[in-house]
Design a protein around this motif. Structure first.
Motif, PDB file in Angstrom:
ATOM      1  N   GLY A  41       2.456  -6.393  -3.719  1.00  0.00           N
ATOM      2  CA  GLY A  41       1.332  -7.247  -3.440  1.00  0.00           C
ATOM      3  C   GLY A  41       1.352  -7.337  -1.807  1.00  0.00           C
ATOM      4  O   GLY A  41       2.212  -7.520  -1.223  1.00  0.00           O
ATOM      5  N   LEU A  42       0.042  -7.290  -1.386  1.00  0.00           N
ATOM      6  CA  LEU A  42      -0.348  -7.202   0.278  1.00  0.00           C
ATOM      7  C   LEU A  42      -1.371  -8.206   0.392  1.00  0.00           C
ATOM      8  O   LEU A  42      -2.171  -8.616  -0.331  1.00  0.00           O
ATOM      9  CB  LEU A  42      -0.667  -5.718   0.524  1.00  0.00           C
ATOM     10  N   SER A  43      -1.375  -8.519   1.846  1.00  0.00           N
ATOM     11  CA  SER A  43      -2.436  -9.445   2.276  1.00  0.00           C
ATOM     12  C   SER A  43      -3.873  -8.844   2.595  1.00  0.00           C
ATOM     13  O   SER A  43      -4.090  -8.405   3.667  1.00  0.00           O
ATOM     14  CB  SER A  43      -2.072 -10.143   3.367  1.00  0.00           C
ATOM     15  N   ILE A  44      -4.412  -8.175   1.362  1.00  0.00           N
ATOM     16  CA  ILE A  44      -5.604  -7.486   1.602  1.00  0.00           C
ATOM     17  C   ILE A  44      -6.631  -7.939   0.222  1.00  0.00           C
ATOM     18  O   ILE A  44      -5.831  -8.582  -0.716  1.00  0.00           O
ATOM     19  CB  ILE A  44      -5.683  -6.040   1.321  1.00  0.00           C
ATOM     20  N   PRO A  45      -7.927  -7.797   0.381  1.00  0.00           N
ATOM     21  CA  PRO A  45      -8.742  -8.322  -0.689  1.00  0.00           C
ATOM     22  C   PRO A  45      -8.179  -8.137  -2.314  1.00  0.00           C
ATOM     23  O   PRO A  45      -8.360  -8.958  -3.057  1.00  0.00           O
ATOM     24  CB  PRO A  45     -10.063  -7.745  -0.438  1.00  0.00           C
ATOM     25  N   GLU A  46      -7.512  -6.862  -2.260  1.00  0.00           N
ATOM     26  CA  GLU A  46      -7.210  -6.452  -3.777  1.00  0.00           C
ATOM     27  C   GLU A  46      -5.978  -7.051  -4.261  1.00  0.00           C
ATOM     28  O   GLU A  46      -5.611  -7.424  -5.451  1.00  0.00           O
ATOM     29  CB  GLU A  46      -7.101  -5.045  -3.713  1.00  0.00           C
ATOM     30  N   GLY A  47      -5.167  -7.696  -3.168  1.00  0.00           N
ATOM     31  CA  GLY A  47      -4.012  -8.484  -3.399  1.00  0.00           C
ATOM     32  C   GLY A  47      -2.897  -7.496  -3.980  1.00  0.00           C
ATOM     33  O   GLY A  47      -2.388  -6.886  -3.026  1.00  0.00           O
ATOM     34  N   LYS A  48      -2.706  -7.341  -5.129  1.00  0.00           N
ATOM     35  CA  LYS A  48      -2.094  -6.551  -5.762  1.00  0.00           C
ATOM     36  C   LYS A  48      -2.510  -4.888  -5.995  1.00  0.00           C
ATOM     37  O   LYS A  48      -3.497  -4.700  -6.642  1.00  0.00           O
ATOM     38  CB  LYS A  48      -1.144  -7.073  -7.195  1.00  0.00           C
ATOM     39  N   VAL A  49      -1.897  -4.050  -5.412  1.00  0.00           N
ATOM     40  CA  VAL A  49      -2.220  -2.544  -5.396  1.00  0.00           C
ATOM     41  C   VAL A  49      -0.938  -1.535  -5.995  1.00  0.00           C
ATOM     42  O   VAL A  49       0.064  -1.810  -5.840  1.00  0.00           O
ATOM     43  CB  VAL A  49      -2.778  -1.805  -4.090  1.00  0.00           C
ATOM     44  N   GLY A  50      -1.332  -0.458  -6.493  1.00  0.00           N
ATOM     45  CA  GLY A  50      -0.339   0.504  -6.799  1.00  0.00           C
ATOM     46  C   GLY A  50       0.112   1.407  -5.499  1.00  0.00           C
ATOM     47  O   GLY A  50      -0.990   1.601  -4.739  1.00  0.00           O
ATOM     48  N   CYS A  51       1.126   1.629  -5.310  1.00  0.00           N
ATOM     49  CA  CYS A  51       1.505   2.410  -4.167  1.00  0.00           C
ATOM     50  C   CYS A  51       2.402   3.573  -4.531  1.00  0.00           C
ATOM     51  O   CYS A  51       3.421   3.349  -5.321  1.00  0.00           O
ATOM     52  CB  CYS A  51       2.569   1.617  -3.334  1.00  0.00           C
ATOM     53  N   TYR A  52       2.171   4.767  -4.164  1.00  0.00           N
ATOM     54  CA  TYR A  52       2.778   5.940  -4.444  1.00  0.00           C
ATOM     55  C   TYR A  52       3.631   6.235  -2.989  1.00  0.00           C
ATOM     56  O   TYR A  52       2.885   5.922  -1.959  1.00  0.00           O
ATOM     57  CB  TYR A  52       1.832   7.142  -4.692  1.00  0.00           C
ATOM     58  N   TYR A  53       4.791   6.364  -3.095  1.00  0.00           N
ATOM     59  CA  TYR A  53       5.550   6.509  -1.865  1.00  0.00           C
ATOM     60  C   TYR A  53       6.560   7.643  -2.021  1.00  0.00           C
ATOM     61  O   TYR A  53       7.190   7.888  -3.135  1.00  0.00           O
ATOM     62  CB  TYR A  53       6.132   5.125  -1.500  1.00  0.00           C
ATOM     63  N   CYS A  54       6.829   8.376  -0.879  1.00  0.00           N
ATOM     64  CA  CYS A  54       7.626   9.601  -1.027  1.00  0.00           C
ATOM     65  C   CYS A  54       8.373   9.840   0.375  1.00  0.00           C
ATOM     66  O   CYS A  54       7.578   9.664   1.412  1.00  0.00           O
ATOM     67  CB  CYS A  54       6.930  10.717  -1.364  1.00  0.00           C
ATOM     68  N   ARG A  55       9.580  10.001   0.127  1.00  0.00           N
ATOM     69  CA  ARG A  55      10.511  10.500   1.706  1.00  0.00           C
ATOM     70  C   ARG A  55      10.448  11.979   1.687  1.00  0.00           C
ATOM     71  O   ARG A  55      10.788  12.389   0.700  1.00  0.00           O
ATOM     72  CB  ARG A  55      11.734   9.710   1.456  1.00  0.00           C
ATOM     73  N   PHE A  56      10.384  12.281   3.192  1.00  0.00           N
ATOM     74  CA  PHE A  56      10.720  13.845   3.249  1.00  0.00           C
ATOM     75  C   PHE A  56      11.295  14.029   4.542  1.00  0.00           C
ATOM     76  O   PHE A  56      11.059  13.202   5.439  1.00  0.00           O
ATOM     77  CB  PHE A  56       9.424  14.526   2.705  1.00  0.00           C
TER      78      PHE A  56
END
Length: 315
Positions: A41-56
């Motif tokens: 959940g983020l403060s953007i118009p879409e509100g809730k979005v899918g997030c792909y995250y990866c550490r390297f």
């Protein structure tokens, strides 16, 4: 601590995303080189979005760190945001995308911003859209591409630009049964198909529509091609990926059914006839027979059943 390297998010949303990632890091939930997908959940118009995250980590600096313990190799976390958690269907593609980013960072250590920003901005076009572009390019000729992927027929692409050639290669990899059937079977199939050089498929992209030579197809691939063409009206890359996954799942189910019938046919003539009817009606008998022939090469009874089935199908 997390410091920002590049983003196109508003400041407030970026802070929220950073907080989300920091929590994941503190829990040890990010493994090097392996992406995760979650809803944020983020403060953007879409509100809730899918997030792909990866550490390297950067390889070359990591090697230096092992030699000099006081040097800490820099670690990065990359996040891609989309409309929903559907990025999960493209996790392997996004993991590969991060691997290429890692290589770019190793080569361009002196100027991270100049090499990272353009690469990150094109993630959706480069990692998510290839399947959609191939469907739109091939249209009703897509059945032959699906057939080549299932049967591991070698494919040559000529007179295509670099992006189109990469798109076709990615589509074939995504449509193949790699990882879903035994590795030895895939290797043997690849060898068998490569030895039959006259069966290599040639794709000529010199015109507005690709021209195919030595192309194969069957009813199974024609039916699934129709599903792709029907889905093209909406132009949703996630839908195309889901259709592709369903296509592979059905192919695997058919292979498993055929193998079950073959086991029964080793002791029962009626089951042999059921095998033949299944191959005749499933729409993909030509490919299934090749796959089970390779898998049962070392099993005399099953091999005899496959030989009889081959004769039936030829007749």
């Amino acid at each position: 601590s997390l410091s920002l390297l590049d983003t196109n998010l508003p400041a407030e949303a970026e802070t929220e995303l950073r907080s989300f990632i920091a929590k994941r890091l503190s829990k040890g939930a990010l493994f090097e080189g392996m992406g995760n997908v979650a809803s944020v959940g983020l403060s953007i118009p879409e509100g809730k979005v899918g997030c792909y995250y990866c550490r390297f980590q950067q390889e070359s600096l990591l090697e230096m760190a092992t030699l000099e313990s006081d040097i800490n190799a820099p670690e990065y976390v990359v996040c891609f945001l989309g409309g929903s958690e559907k990025e999960d269907t493209f996790r392997l593609e996004l993991d590969k995308y991060i691997q290429n980013l890692k290589i770019n960072l190793d080569l361009e250590q002196k100027n991270l911003e100049s090499c990272v920003s353009p690469y990150l901005k094109s993630w959706f076009e480069d990692a998510i859209c290839p399947i959609q572009r191939v469907v739109q390019l091939f249209q009703d000729k897509l059945a032959s591409l699906l057939h080549a992927a299932l049967s591991y027929t070698p494919v040559e692409v000529k007179n295509a630009d670099e992006r189109t050639e990469k798109d076709i290669s990615r589509f074939l990899a995504a449509a193949s049964l790699q990882g879903l059937v035994q590795e030895g079977t895939m290797t043997s199939l690849c060898i068998a198909m490569t030895e039959e050089q006259h069966k290599s498929m040639l794709i000529d992209c010199s015109g507005p529509q690709p021209q195919l030579h030595n192309a194969g197809s069957n009813r199974f691939c024609e039916d699934w091609m129709q599903a792709f063409v029907n889905g093209a009206e909406g132009g949703n890359p996630f839908l195309f990926r889901q259709i592709l996954e369903n296509f592979k799942l059905k192919a695997i189910q058919d292979i498993n059914n055929l193998k079950r019938f073959i086991r029964q046919a080793e002791m029962n003539h009626y089951a042999l006839f059921k095998c033949y009817l299944f191959l005749k009606n499933c729409g993909s008998g030509d490919i299934l027979l090749k796959i089970v022939k390779v898998e049962h090469a070392e099993m005399p009874e099953a091999r005899n059943v496959v030989t009889v089935l081959e004769e039936f199908m030829r007749e």
